[in-house]
Design an enzyme around this catalytic site. Structure first.
Site, PDB file in Angstrom:
ATOM      1  N   THR A   1       1.123  -1.200   0.229  1.00  0.00           N
ATOM      2  CA  THR A   1      -0.062  -0.086  -0.039  1.00  0.00           C
ATOM      3  C   THR A   1       0.706   0.993   0.234  1.00  0.00           C
ATOM      4  O   THR A   1       1.709   1.961  -0.744  1.00  0.00           O
ATOM      5  CB  THR A   1      -0.751   0.011   1.110  1.00  0.00           C
ATOM      6  OG1 THR A   1      -0.093   0.260   2.231  1.00  0.00           O
ATOM      7  CG2 THR A   1      -2.252  -1.081   1.097  1.00  0.00           C
TER       8      THR A   1
ATOM      9  N   THR B   1       0.191  -3.303  12.000  1.00  0.00           N
ATOM     10  CA  THR B   1      -0.595  -2.952  10.778  1.00  0.00           C
ATOM     11  C   THR B   1       0.083  -3.771   9.597  1.00  0.00           C
ATOM     12  O   THR B   1       0.953  -3.516   9.270  1.00  0.00           O
ATOM     13  CB  THR B   1      -0.720  -1.521  10.208  1.00  0.00           C
ATOM     14  OG1 THR B   1      -1.568  -1.145  11.351  1.00  0.00           O
ATOM     15  CG2 THR B   1      -1.652  -1.735   8.642  1.00  0.00           C
TER      16      THR B   1
END
Length: 383
Positions: free
Chosen positions: A146, A179
């Protein structure tokens, strides 16, 4: 050096159009067997994404044939439709691979609260399945990025067997897990209970010791798949050591690619009364924004370290605390120690040692500095 290095593992990645950059955004990792044992660890966040809820159910059976991973959308906080989309993802992969949807794990990463573009995702699964290869691990690792600037892979070899892995993560990195999405593979012949213990032990001392910004994700997923294709049957400690090395390698790459970071901070807490105390102190230091700013400015501000320690419940006496920064004991017995001008902070890695002088336990936490680039990147991240 990829997740498909162990025998019996194939992978691939493709572009389905959910990223404005046009980069690959769908990955597939397949366990070709003969064994399909699996285990995993997921986020401790009470707000869990649909793919986390789905994959937790899948792992109850102890077998995973494949993992579908998409980037560009977290499919979190999307209600019943989000779970239905995850189910449809698993069904499409199962049909393409000739397996049951009950053996297909799903993982997603990206913006929270938006639905996935299923009209593009489902055909993408077919494309990725058609392009599966033992050499496709790198493309799979690229597809799950990402805000990552680099893809992250690692491999270690045992005696006639190996462990491979890939990971993504650059922001919202904090314990429980961090994360991240991680897929680990091995061609060792091991049962699900052994894999479960090994992956939990490895995660506890690697991914759960990374704390970039104190923010916990809704989507954290670590999956371990065992094909048994090598025929190797290592003992627990032998396997656990190799798995831990792979996880540690990936965890270091995560912190090294943290959003906006210019410094990697290694925080070692020593002479703690318990391991829990050492971890608590390390995490608290890692989350101290004043200290992180000081590190960015190459200021060896030991007072901010002591201030952080003082907010914990750990056992210590303030007048017995010692702090070293890059090997210089700038704080001795709770007061000023060696000269701050002796500390060289020009390099990427900064080492902080906090000596509690309260016992024999220790822990290492990895963090990074706080920069204007981090603020810019996260203020510009579209919602």
């Amino acid at each position: 050096m990829t997740v498909t290095a162990p025998k019996g593992s194939t992978g691939g990645g493709c572009r389905r159009g959910s990223k404005e950059s046009g980069q690959p955004d769908l990955a597939l990792v397949v366990n070709e067997g003969p064994r399909r044992a699996a285990a995993g660890v997921f986020t401790a966040n009470r707000v869990k994404a649909a793919p986390v809820l789905w994959s937790q159910q899948v792992l109850r059976g102890g077998e995973v044939s494949a993992v579908v991973l998409n980037s560009g959308g977290a499919n979190a906080c999307t209600g019943p439709k989000g779970f239905q989309d995850t189910h449809a993802t698993a069904e499409r992969a199962a049909a393409a691979l000739g397996h049951s949807a009950a053996e297909i794990a799903v993982a997603s990463t990206g913006l929270i609260g938006t639905y996935l573009p299923m009209d593009r995702l489902l055909p993408g699964i077919d494309k990725a399945a058609a392009e599966l290869s033992p050499h496709g691990g790198e493309r799979a690792a690229i597809a799950i990025r990402t805000t990552d600037t680099v893809h992250k892979t690692a491999v270690r070899a045992g005696e006639g067997w190996s462990v491979g892995g890939m990971a993504k993560g650059a922001g919202m990195l904090a314990p429980g897990l961090a994360t991240l999405l991680v897929v680990l593979t091995t061609d060792a012949d091991l049962a699900p209970p052994v894999l479960d213990k090994a992956v939990r032990d490895a995660v506890r001392t690697t991914f759960e010791r990374v704390d970039s910004d104190g923010c916990m994700s809704t989507n954290d997923t670590v999956l371990l798949l065992a094909s048994g294709a090598s025929g190797g049957d290592p003992g627990y400690e032998e396997f656990a050591d190799v798995l831990r090395e792979v996880c540690e390698d990936l965890a270091r790459k995560l912190i090294g690619d943290a959003e906006g970071a210019s410094k990697d901070i290694r925080i070692e807490v020593i002479h703690a009364a318990t391991e829990d105390d050492a971890v608590e102190v390390g995490r608290t230091i890692a989350r101290n924004n004043l200290l992180k700013c000081a590190i960015h400015g190459e200021d060896p501000n030991w007072g901010r370290v002591l201030s952080a320690i003082g907010t914990t419940k750990a056992v210590f006496e303030p007048e017995r605390l010692n702090v070293a920064i890059n090997g210089v004991w700038v704080c001795r017995e709770g007061s000023a120690g060696d000269g701050r001008d002796l500390v060289d902070m020009r390099f990427r890695e900064v080492r902080i040692t906090a000596d509690l002088d309260a016992g024999t336990h220790s822990a290492v936490i990895w963090a990074n500095d706080l920069t204007a680039e981090y603020v810019h990147e996260n203020s510009a991240y579209s919602s």
